[in-house]
Enzyme design. Structure first.
Site, PDB file in Angstrom:
ATOM      1  N   GLU A   1       8.376  -3.380   6.225  1.00 53.16           N
ATOM      2  CA  GLU A   1       9.262  -2.581   5.369  1.00 53.16           C
ATOM      3  C   GLU A   1       9.908  -3.472   4.302  1.00 53.16           C
ATOM      4  O   GLU A   1      11.096  -3.363   3.990  1.00 53.16           O
ATOM      5  CB  GLU A   1      10.329  -1.868   6.206  1.00 53.16           C
ATOM      6  CG  GLU A   1       9.783  -0.972   7.297  1.00 53.16           C
ATOM      7  CD  GLU A   1       8.941   0.205   6.792  1.00 53.16           C
ATOM      8  OE1 GLU A   1       9.048   0.556   5.592  1.00 53.16           O
ATOM      9  OE2 GLU A   1       8.182   0.766   7.586  1.00 53.16           O
TER      10      GLU A   1
ATOM     11  N   ALA B   1       0.856  -1.187   0.000  1.00 53.12           N
ATOM     12  CA  ALA B   1       0.000   0.000   0.000  1.00 53.12           C
ATOM     13  C   ALA B   1       0.885   1.227   0.000  1.00 53.12           C
ATOM     14  O   ALA B   1       2.102   1.146   0.199  1.00 53.12           O
ATOM     15  CB  ALA B   1      -0.902   0.013   1.232  1.00 53.12           C
TER      16      ALA B   1
ATOM     17  N   GLY C   1      -1.900   1.323   7.188  1.00 44.85           N
ATOM     18  CA  GLY C   1      -2.042   0.383   8.286  1.00 44.85           C
ATOM     19  C   GLY C   1      -1.297  -0.923   8.094  1.00 44.85           C
ATOM     20  O   GLY C   1      -1.656  -1.949   8.691  1.00 44.85           O
ATOM     21  N   LYS C   2      -0.231  -0.909   7.291  1.00 48.45           N
ATOM     22  CA  LYS C   2       0.521  -2.138   7.025  1.00 48.45           C
ATOM     23  C   LYS C   2       1.147  -2.696   8.297  1.00 48.45           C
ATOM     24  O   LYS C   2       1.022  -3.890   8.586  1.00 48.45           O
ATOM     25  CB  LYS C   2       1.606  -1.885   5.965  1.00 48.45           C
ATOM     26  CG  LYS C   2       1.053  -1.476   4.609  1.00 48.45           C
ATOM     27  CD  LYS C   2       2.141  -1.201   3.597  1.00 48.45           C
ATOM     28  CE  LYS C   2       3.042  -0.036   3.929  1.00 48.45           C
ATOM     29  NZ  LYS C   2       2.351   1.270   3.949  1.00 48.45           N
TER      30      LYS C   2
ATOM     31  N   CYS D   1      -7.530  14.367  -0.978  1.00 54.78           N
ATOM     32  CA  CYS D   1      -8.624  14.771  -1.861  1.00 54.78           C
ATOM     33  C   CYS D   1      -9.762  13.746  -1.851  1.00 54.78           C
ATOM     34  O   CYS D   1     -10.730  13.901  -2.573  1.00 54.78           O
ATOM     35  CB  CYS D   1      -8.116  14.974  -3.278  1.00 54.78           C
ATOM     36  SG  CYS D   1      -7.726  13.434  -4.133  1.00 54.78           S
TER      37      CYS D   1
ATOM     38  N   CYS E   1      -3.162  13.685  -7.780  1.00 48.40           N
ATOM     39  CA  CYS E   1      -2.383  14.611  -6.954  1.00 48.40           C
ATOM     40  C   CYS E   1      -0.886  14.396  -7.144  1.00 48.40           C
ATOM     41  O   CYS E   1      -0.099  15.338  -7.052  1.00 48.40           O
ATOM     42  CB  CYS E   1      -2.778  14.468  -5.488  1.00 48.40           C
ATOM     43  SG  CYS E   1      -4.435  15.110  -5.125  1.00 48.40           S
TER      44      CYS E   1
END
Length: 199
Positions: free
Chosen positions: A85, A9, A14-15, A144, A182
């Protein structure tokens, strides 16, 4: 059959929280797990996995020289290996983890980013996307309100940083999760992000 899993993600999805929950679930049932995180990531202290919810847990660290094999991981009572990680794994380490899942019959669940602040793949993530038996995108949102799939790096003034080393450890003070719209919005040279939009 054991598998290599990759849960990826953008930032703030929230990993690490999910990883800690999985570890808790295994251990609550009396099963042993081993947790790993990148040696150079010391945001929560060296050898610690922390979530933005405030949960922290000690973990072993991996560096490019770390070898993941059944002999090095210990006895047969181990139920699962969890890697936070995971973008910082080397491609060879990902292959070792894939081998560990299939030849060593040990489930391996990796959590990490797919791409860096420039939109380039991390080598470890690219190999995970290639070899993982089960790939799942975890969701988060951009300021957004669209789905965030990209990461940007910012400086102390909130300006977008587009150049630099791929790896520079930081949290919300240095990075933001954004949607692709974005991500490309300030291609005019690094405008200051809108006040309040990202923090």
């Amino acid at each position: 059959m054991s598998k290599l899993y990759f849960r990826y993600a953008a930032m703030n999805a929230g990993k690490s929280t999910a990883l800690l929950q999985v570890a808790y679930n295994y251990e609550e049932r009396g099963m042993r797990v081993r947790l790993f995180t990148a040696a150079h990531d010391d945001r929560h202290g060296r050898g610690a996995i922390g979530s933005r919810l405030g949960l922290t847990r000690e973990a072993e660290t991996f560096a490019p020289s770390t070898v993941f094999d059944r002999a090095g991981l210990g006895d047969d009572t181990l139920a699962c290996v969890l890697v936070d990680e995971a973008q910082f794994l080397t491609p060879e380490q990902v292959r070792q983890l894939h081998r560990l899942a299939h030849a060593g019959h040990l489930p391996v669940i990796c959590y990490g980013l797919r791409s860096d602040f420039r939109g380039d793949a991390f080598p470890g993530s690219a190999m995970l996307l290639t070899l993982a038996d089960d790939v799942e995108e975890m969701k988060t949102i951009c300021a957004c309100a669209r789905k965030a799939t990209m990461n940007i790096r910012i400086d102390a003034q909130g300006r977008r940083v587009k150049d630099g080393d791929q790896v520079e450890i930081g949290g919300n003070d240095r990075y933001r999760a954004v949607c692709p719209s974005c991500f490309y919005a300030d291609d005019d040279g690094g405008a200051v992000l809108a006040p309040g939009l990202f923090g």
